[in-house]
Design an enzyme around this catalytic site. Structure first.
Site, PDB file in Angstrom:
ATOM      1  N   CYS A 297      31.338  41.256  34.543  1.00 41.86           N
ATOM      2  CA  CYS A 297      31.175  40.921  35.960  1.00 41.86           C
ATOM      3  C   CYS A 297      30.773  42.121  36.811  1.00 41.86           C
ATOM      4  CB  CYS A 297      32.467  40.317  36.499  1.00 41.86           C
ATOM      5  SG  CYS A 297      33.052  38.910  35.537  1.00 41.86           S
TER       6      CYS A 297
ATOM      7  N   HIS B 292      35.082  41.869  45.341  1.00 45.12           N
ATOM      8  CA  HIS B 292      34.697  41.058  44.185  1.00 45.12           C
ATOM      9  C   HIS B 292      35.191  39.627  44.437  1.00 45.12           C
ATOM     10  CE1 HIS B 292      33.172  40.692  40.185  1.00 45.12           C
ATOM     11  NE2 HIS B 292      34.336  40.390  39.635  1.00 45.12           N
TER      12      HIS B 292
ATOM     13  N   HIS C  21      30.284  32.790  41.644  1.00 43.67           N
ATOM     14  CA  HIS C  21      30.358  34.054  40.907  1.00 43.67           C
ATOM     15  C   HIS C  21      29.189  34.155  39.939  1.00 43.67           C
ATOM     16  CE1 HIS C  21      31.631  37.545  38.979  1.00 43.67           C
ATOM     17  NE2 HIS C  21      32.758  37.158  38.407  1.00 43.67           N
TER      18      HIS C  21
END
Length: 605
Positions: A174, A413, A454
């Site tokens: 990520c 995030h 995401h």
């Protein structure tokens, strides 16, 4: 099983897979029969129960052909390559570049590089390799290459750039985009390149989605629907009800340049990467578990008094002194050159003293410039990097005469998972507290995944783009799904979580943090470009803004030509900017530059 008919190739494959457990024979009419005996293995795909039904995808009407991709490329590459190349062209256009070959007017082709990476690579290609090949579906024989993480950087270079610069694609789950940006920044700072393409990409696939669900990392759509929530409410970072991220697909690519290159080219500057860093975490047994390694960005050795290097006036004095010393050296070298030329002429009447003085003078000027650039870099940018008493975040801000109190936004995030949102808030709060931010002066946390989902590999690039918009507009966007911030976050005194957008008088600096799987986290400090413009001087600034205005006109025409269909958006290259005869010379001549041909509207060596 009773015999069934098959082609000769299929019959042979069944026999190869089960050996003596399968009988095959050719019929009189030329067809083949297959009989499975006891013990033969037949794999029947099962339908998995999916409870992840919402994802942030590209619109269903998105068609690469409408962008101008050739059909042979569409058929060959993984969709993530197409997404990434469109993002790369957008990055070029946002930088005022309508033809990437124009860059070679300003830099050598070895000075443009690429660090675009991914967490999973080409998802569709991976599925083909592991599933389609063994279920008899038609597929390309070269599909394996499309599973490799470096293939996007490769296709981007082959179809758009023709560069010969550093290529360092990253794999960092990520945090891919922020790690990619960090590598790109370091590549520029070490002088290996002047322009870098960075960012990340990832797709959405049934296989990946199901496995993320097994990890418990993603939002359970069925449960949320039962609770009366709509799809747009399913990503809820930092709330009491958060329970997993919503996946997204797509790519995010940014174009990074050294400041000197951007000013010379006339590329619009949206933000300054004042600091980039990555970190791993402590011992453990869980790859997805978030850690606090990024606290090292605020690490410093305690001292009774702050380092004088943090004082911009002190650094200015040291720089002035260094420049004076360099000028004195240049004067001595010039005088020495004259004496040496006279002496050599006296020893050899054929000695070309004029050419000698000319070349030595050019050398002295070049060396003087290099030494002055090094001095400016030392006292202007690098002063904090080897000083343990200055934390990276503090030093990066001090470079632009800013302090931790000037951080106006923190892009989180913010995945909407229980563990990440809490850990990230704790890390950023500890950083601000340790660096001495004024109590009560809280930083707004932007969690834009409530809107975007995401993107995994592309997440950090999307977040950076959001921060650049915040710097440009002064508007801090709210998290509209923040219906009930987790009470546990009240202890983080230096953060707050706005649900509505805030119109500020201006943001000077912001941070971007990304906490990824596999012990990979990243952080950026981004500063408003006005702080760069302030040091250019009036004449240089006017010349630069004139170049930017000209580039904006060219890109405006490019966008509209693409929208109305006059020209394609993707203008794929069919040849390098040099001929085969020129190739070796161009590669080996660091001063090789292209020229613009008005007749063909193209750039060539």
């Amino acid at each position: 099983m009773p015999p069934f008919e098959a082609s000769a190739e299929e019959a042979a494959n069944f026999k190869n897979g089960n050996e003596d457990k399968v009988e095959i024979w050719e019929n009189e009419d030329g067809t083949w029969s297959v009989k499975f005996n006891k013990g033969a293995v037949i794999l029947v795909p099962k339908a998995l129960r999916f409870d992840r039904l919402v994802t942030a995808q590209l619109p269903s009407g998105w068609d690469p052909k409408r962008y101008g991709f050739p059909q042979d490329i569409i058929d060959q590459v993984d969709p993530t390559t197409l997404h990434s190349m469109v993002a790369t062209v957008e990055a070029l256009l946002r930088s005022g570049i309508t033809d990437p070959y124009e860059l070679y007017k300003y830099v050598h082709l070895s000075e443009i590089g690429n660090t675009i990476g991914s967490s999973l690579g080409g998802a569709k290609a991976v599925s083909s390799v592991f599933i389609d090949r063994f279920t008899g579906k038609d597929m390309n024989n070269d599909i394996l290459q499309e599973t490799m993480v470096n293939v996007v950087a490769g296709w981007t270079n082959m179809l758009l750039l023709s560069s010969a610069g550093p290529i360092q694609p990253v794999v960092a789950a990520c945090a891919t985009s922020l790690v990619s940006i960090d590598v790109a920044v370091e590549t520029i700072q070490t002088g290996k390149a002047k322009i870098m393409f960075a960012g990340g990409y990832d797709d959405f696939s049934a296989e990946g989605s199901y496995e993320f669900a097994q990890l418990g990392a993603t939002n359970n759509t069925v449960e949320d629907l039962a609770d009366g929530r709509t799809p747009k409410e399913m990503s809820r970072p930092c709330t009491t009800t958060r329970h997993g991220f919503v996946e997204a697909q797509g790519a995010a690519v940014v174009m990074l340049m050294s400041a000197s290159a951007a000013i010379e080219i006339g590329a619009p500057i949206y933000g300054i990467i004042a600091m980039s860093g990555t970190a791993t975490d402590k011992q453990g047994r869980s790859i997805p578990a978030p850690g606090q390694g990024l606290l090292t960005a605020a690490s410093e050795r305690p001292t009774a008094f702050p380092s004088p290097l943090l004082d911009i006036d002190y650094r200015r004095e040291q720089l002035t002194e260094s420049l004076t010393v360099i000028d004195a050296w240049a004067t001595r070298q010039a005088a020495h050159t004259e004496r040496e030329a006279t002496w050599r002429k006296a020893q050899d009447a054929k000695f070309d003293d004029a050419l000698f003085v000319k070349e030595r003078t050019e050398f002295i000027a070049s060396e003087t410039k290099r030494q002055k650039d090094d001095a400016r870099n030392t006292w202007g940018n690098e002063f904090w990097k080897r000083d343990q008493s200055i934390a990276p975040i503090r030093g990066a801000l001090a470079t632009w005469d800013l302090t931790v109190d000037d951080i106006g936004v923190s892009s989180f995030h913010g995945t909407s998972t229980k563990a990440n949102d809490k850990n990230e808030s704790e890390v950023v709060d500890k950083q601000l507290r340790h660096l001495g931010r004024t109590p009560g002066h809280a930083v707004p946390a932007v969690c834009q995944k409530w809107l975007t989902g995401h993107h995994k590999g592309g997440a950090g690039g999307v977040m950076l783009n959001g921060v650049l918009q915040i710097l440009r507009t002064g508007i801090v966007p709210g998290n509209r799904n923040a219906d009930n911030i987790d009470p546990e976050f009240e202890k983080f005194d230096y953060l707050y979580y706005p649900a509505q957008s805030i119109h500020t008088s201006g943001i000077k600096a912001g941070t971007v943090t990304s906490f990824g799987f596999a012990q990979a986290s990243g952080e950026l400090v981004v500063v408003h470009p006005d702080h760069l413009y302030a040091v250019l001087g009036k004449d240089n600034l006017e010349a630069y803004t004139s170049k930017v205005a000209d580039r904006e006109k060219k890109t405006y025409r490019y966008w509209h030509d693409s929208l109305v269909g006059t020209k394609p958006f993707m203008r794929v290259k069919d040849a390098a900017p040099y001929t085969e005869e020129q190739e070796k010379q161009v590669y080996m001549d660091a001063g090789a530059r292209v020229q613009y041909d008005a007749v063909t509207d193209s750039y060539h060596y």
